[in-house]
Design an enzyme around this catalytic site. Sequence first.
Site, PDB file in Angstrom:
ATOM      1  N   ASP A  18      31.201 100.874  36.671  1.00  0.00           N
ATOM      2  CA  ASP A  18      30.978 102.290  36.363  1.00  0.00           C
ATOM      3  C   ASP A  18      32.164 103.178  36.711  1.00  0.00           C
ATOM      4  O   ASP A  18      32.001 104.332  37.070  1.00  0.00           O
ATOM      5  CB  ASP A  18      29.715 102.809  37.075  1.00  0.00           C
ATOM      6  CG  ASP A  18      28.532 101.919  36.788  1.00  0.00           C
ATOM      7  OD1 ASP A  18      28.296 101.665  35.603  1.00  0.00           O
ATOM      8  OD2 ASP A  18      27.880 101.466  37.732  1.00  0.00           O
ATOM      9  N   LYS A  21      35.142 102.693  32.402  1.00  0.00           N
ATOM     10  CA  LYS A  21      35.820 101.768  31.484  1.00  0.00           C
ATOM     11  C   LYS A  21      35.560 102.137  30.030  1.00  0.00           C
ATOM     12  O   LYS A  21      36.407 101.954  29.179  1.00  0.00           O
ATOM     13  CB  LYS A  21      35.307 100.333  31.685  1.00  0.00           C
ATOM     14  CG  LYS A  21      35.734  99.684  32.976  1.00  0.00           C
ATOM     15  CD  LYS A  21      35.197  98.275  33.067  1.00  0.00           C
ATOM     16  CE  LYS A  21      33.693  98.171  33.113  1.00  0.00           C
ATOM     17  NZ  LYS A  21      33.044  98.657  34.305  1.00  0.00           N
ATOM     18  N   GLY A  45      26.414  98.563  30.695  1.00  0.00           N
ATOM     19  CA  GLY A  45      26.013  99.703  29.877  1.00  0.00           C
ATOM     20  C   GLY A  45      27.246 100.543  29.643  1.00  0.00           C
ATOM     21  O   GLY A  45      27.825 101.071  30.582  1.00  0.00           O
ATOM     22  N   HIS A  46      27.700 100.605  28.424  1.00  0.00           N
ATOM     23  CA  HIS A  46      28.897 101.394  28.127  1.00  0.00           C
ATOM     24  C   HIS A  46      28.488 102.582  27.270  1.00  0.00           C
ATOM     25  O   HIS A  46      27.831 102.399  26.255  1.00  0.00           O
ATOM     26  CB  HIS A  46      29.913 100.573  27.324  1.00  0.00           C
ATOM     27  CG  HIS A  46      30.479  99.426  28.091  1.00  0.00           C
ATOM     28  ND1 HIS A  46      31.772  98.998  27.949  1.00  0.00           N
ATOM     29  CD2 HIS A  46      29.936  98.634  29.017  1.00  0.00           C
ATOM     30  CE1 HIS A  46      31.986  97.981  28.768  1.00  0.00           C
ATOM     31  NE2 HIS A  46      30.876  97.737  29.414  1.00  0.00           N
ATOM     32  N   ARG A 148      23.858  73.076  33.455  1.00  0.00           N
ATOM     33  CA  ARG A 148      23.868  72.343  32.183  1.00  0.00           C
ATOM     34  C   ARG A 148      22.490  72.200  31.537  1.00  0.00           C
ATOM     35  O   ARG A 148      22.173  71.188  30.919  1.00  0.00           O
ATOM     36  CB  ARG A 148      24.546  70.978  32.357  1.00  0.00           C
ATOM     37  CG  ARG A 148      26.025  71.126  32.640  1.00  0.00           C
ATOM     38  CD  ARG A 148      26.560  70.053  33.481  1.00  0.00           C
ATOM     39  NE  ARG A 148      25.893  69.987  34.769  1.00  0.00           N
ATOM     40  CZ  ARG A 148      26.222  69.180  35.742  1.00  0.00           C
ATOM     41  NH1 ARG A 148      27.207  68.337  35.574  1.00  0.00           N
ATOM     42  NH2 ARG A 148      25.577  69.186  36.888  1.00  0.00           N
ATOM     43  N   GLN A 251      31.309  95.329  34.275  1.00  0.00           N
ATOM     44  CA  GLN A 251      31.161  95.370  35.741  1.00  0.00           C
ATOM     45  C   GLN A 251      32.500  95.655  36.430  1.00  0.00           C
ATOM     46  O   GLN A 251      33.338  96.309  35.829  1.00  0.00           O
ATOM     47  CB  GLN A 251      30.526  94.078  36.282  1.00  0.00           C
ATOM     48  CG  GLN A 251      29.059  93.893  35.903  1.00  0.00           C
ATOM     49  CD  GLN A 251      28.849  93.215  34.576  1.00  0.00           C
ATOM     50  OE1 GLN A 251      29.520  92.262  34.268  1.00  0.00           O
ATOM     51  NE2 GLN A 251      27.933  93.711  33.789  1.00  0.00           N
ATOM     52  N   LEU A 387      39.131 112.234  37.699  1.00  0.00           N
ATOM     53  CA  LEU A 387      39.803 113.054  38.709  1.00  0.00           C
ATOM     54  C   LEU A 387      39.221 114.465  38.721  1.00  0.00           C
ATOM     55  O   LEU A 387      39.082 115.088  39.773  1.00  0.00           O
ATOM     56  CB  LEU A 387      41.315 113.102  38.419  1.00  0.00           C
ATOM     57  CG  LEU A 387      42.163 113.786  39.483  1.00  0.00           C
ATOM     58  CD1 LEU A 387      42.098 113.037  40.812  1.00  0.00           C
ATOM     59  CD2 LEU A 387      43.620 113.925  39.050  1.00  0.00           C
ATOM     60  N   ASP A 388      38.819 114.965  37.545  1.00  0.00           N
ATOM     61  CA  ASP A 388      38.281 116.333  37.427  1.00  0.00           C
ATOM     62  C   ASP A 388      36.990 116.524  38.221  1.00  0.00           C
ATOM     63  O   ASP A 388      36.659 117.653  38.589  1.00  0.00           O
ATOM     64  CB  ASP A 388      38.020 116.658  35.958  1.00  0.00           C
ATOM     65  CG  ASP A 388      37.119 115.611  35.316  1.00  0.00           C
ATOM     66  OD1 ASP A 388      37.538 114.441  35.260  1.00  0.00           O
ATOM     67  OD2 ASP A 388      35.997 115.954  34.907  1.00  0.00           O
ATOM     68  N   VAL A 483      41.079 113.203  32.931  1.00  0.00           N
ATOM     69  CA  VAL A 483      40.616 114.472  33.501  1.00  0.00           C
ATOM     70  C   VAL A 483      39.386 115.013  32.770  1.00  0.00           C
ATOM     71  O   VAL A 483      39.094 116.196  32.809  1.00  0.00           O
ATOM     72  CB  VAL A 483      41.749 115.526  33.515  1.00  0.00           C
ATOM     73  CG1 VAL A 483      42.835 115.134  34.501  1.00  0.00           C
ATOM     74  CG2 VAL A 483      42.334 115.733  32.116  1.00  0.00           C
ATOM     75  N   GLY A 484      38.669 114.137  32.102  1.00  0.00           N
ATOM     76  CA  GLY A 484      37.455 114.542  31.388  1.00  0.00           C
ATOM     77  C   GLY A 484      36.998 113.409  30.503  1.00  0.00           C
ATOM     78  O   GLY A 484      37.755 112.447  30.286  1.00  0.00           O
TER      79      GLY A 484
HETATM   80  P1  IMP Z   1      23.044  91.516  37.747  1.00  0.00           P
HETATM   81  O1  IMP Z   1      24.355  91.495  37.064  1.00  0.00           O
HETATM   82  O2  IMP Z   1      21.953  92.159  36.931  1.00  0.00           O
HETATM   83  O3  IMP Z   1      22.653  90.160  38.253  1.00  0.00           O
HETATM   84  O4  IMP Z   1      23.163  92.442  39.056  1.00  0.00           O
HETATM   85  C1  IMP Z   1      23.956  92.062  40.169  1.00  0.00           C
HETATM   86  C2  IMP Z   1      24.649  93.265  40.778  1.00  0.00           C
HETATM   87  O5  IMP Z   1      25.605  93.766  39.857  1.00  0.00           O
HETATM   88  C3  IMP Z   1      23.717  94.447  41.077  1.00  0.00           C
HETATM   89  O6  IMP Z   1      24.199  95.107  42.234  1.00  0.00           O
HETATM   90  C4  IMP Z   1      23.879  95.350  39.869  1.00  0.00           C
HETATM   91  O7  IMP Z   1      23.564  96.706  40.150  1.00  0.00           O
HETATM   92  C5  IMP Z   1      25.356  95.150  39.593  1.00  0.00           C
HETATM   93  N1  IMP Z   1      25.717  95.392  38.192  1.00  0.00           N
HETATM   94  C6  IMP Z   1      25.527  94.582  37.135  1.00  0.00           C
HETATM   95  N2  IMP Z   1      26.022  95.128  36.021  1.00  0.00           N
HETATM   96  C7  IMP Z   1      26.569  96.297  36.367  1.00  0.00           C
HETATM   97  C8  IMP Z   1      27.290  97.310  35.644  1.00  0.00           C
HETATM   98  O8  IMP Z   1      27.540  97.217  34.433  1.00  0.00           O
HETATM   99  N3  IMP Z   1      27.715  98.372  36.390  1.00  0.00           N
HETATM  100  C9  IMP Z   1      27.488  98.477  37.731  1.00  0.00           C
HETATM  101  N4  IMP Z   1      26.840  97.564  38.431  1.00  0.00           N
HETATM  102  C10 IMP Z   1      26.382  96.471  37.765  1.00  0.00           C
END
Ligand code: IMP
Length: 493
Positions: A18, A21, A45-46, A148, A251, A387-388, A483-484
């Site tokens: 978060d 990206k 989640g993007h 596997r 992540q 940064l903002d 900055v935004g």
């Molecule tokens: P999992 O990937 O669902 O197994 O979660 C494992 C850890 O990774 C947990 O702390 C989640 O909150 C964190 N996590 C997984 N995906 C994201 C992401 O896209 N952003 C931030 N944290 C994530």
Amino acid sequence: MYFNDDKIIGICGAAWGDEGKGKFTDVFADEAHIIARAQGGCNAGHTVIVGDMKLKLHQVPSGIIYPDKLNVIGNGVVLDPRVLVENEIKNLTAQGISTDNLKISGDAHIIMPWHRIIDRAREWRLAKNKIGTTARGIGPAYADKANRCGIRMNDLYDKKVLTEKIRVIAKEKEALLFGAWKLPVETFAEWMNMTDQLDGLWLKDGKFNVQTIADSYSDWTAKLKNYVTDTKKLINSAIKKNKKILLEGAQGLLLDIDHGTYPFVTSSNCSAGGFATGLGIPPQSIDRIYNILSAYTTRVGAGPFPTELGSEEEISSENGNNKMSFDQSAQLAKTAQDDYTVGKVIRHIAGEFGTTTGRPRRTGWFDAVACSLAAKINGPDVIITKLDVLDVMPKIKICTAYEYTGPETWYNGKTIKSGDKFTAFPTDARILKYCRAAEFIEFEGWNSNITSAEIYDELPTLAKKYLAGIEETTGCNIKLVSVGPKRSQTIIK
Ligand code: IMP
């Protein structure tokens, strides 16, 4: 413009995810021919903002908004076909965005219904020590891959073989859930309904309904047939043709299964190394890795977080429905006395609530101890985001050392005791749990709106001082500053 002479660029979150990206994936995607995902799945989640349109993507690469670019879901991703068909592709189509340019590796492993249930069941068993996963079945799917006994995209196209596989695996998973773990059948039914929204369709006599699971997966995969291909071949031939490729990380480094704060990590390699294996490309073909770092730190889910402002318990009383406005937050920033309130201001100004789950994110000061790991593992190039968000903060801090406060123990070849200082990040949650942010460099806030700055020299001197502080304390080289949220709000350093 942003690729310069590079051909293959990777974007990695350099902390706990978060970091922003999505915006930079979009900025670089604009110039790339191919955008590829190599790891993770619908735990990611993007949010991509294009004009007035806000798109939430989980597995589909962010380049999907461009009809002339290829978007690749590589072999290293664990794919949930239900989310892909019924959520992502459906929403994109509804917004008039074609998905004809999506390619999926036939070797990608598939999230099955038991993965989501086992994910929840492990958390339920761990109770107070739970990981705080996104409950999307990511860990159990990667575990089956390593063990596997996973099902891959290519396996889904022979219904007879698929049904038999589902029958055998479902039995094994039931033995684990109901035998060893003694999961109550009612809880199982409740979770099945919750996670799959199929009104019990996948249940029969309190067990997995083999036939309807096979039918559902066959339906979805039939819809995905035209997307599946040998993505390794596709990308390697693009490399030969000198195409520009963007490797879209999910992540962040501190959630990496090898380099993160184990066991509070995700189950894939979200460091730079994951790109080569997750797509089947030579590591030396990657020209540059950008670490994405936000100007403060965030974390979702459980696990140690030394520079956290406030505590998980305090934050759990907040929810995404009671957001403070910018003016309320800015006002509160002036009078904030305690850490939790400072963290709350940052959370609400930046809208730090999970894209996938809506959970409030934990916020903290920039952690140079943790972030210097990025330079070691991913390389030195950094993009600073958000940064903002700090525009209204009277004081800003960077943490430069932790103090260990736990019992005497042994770690990485030496004895450590209470009072010891850590300037290198301990990636063991057992140690990190007892680490408190102990030494800070404090910076004066610049107290002005930087969202319309276009070149580096337009930033206030105090903001530049803060950025120099980040470089000095982490060993990173800052290349770009955001900055935004808009693409245009990007400054080249
Ligand atoms: P999992 O990937 O669902 O197994 O979660 C494992 C850890 O990774 C947990 O702390 C989640 O909150 C964190 N996590 C997984 N995906 C994201 C992401 O896209 N952003 C931030 N944290 C994530």
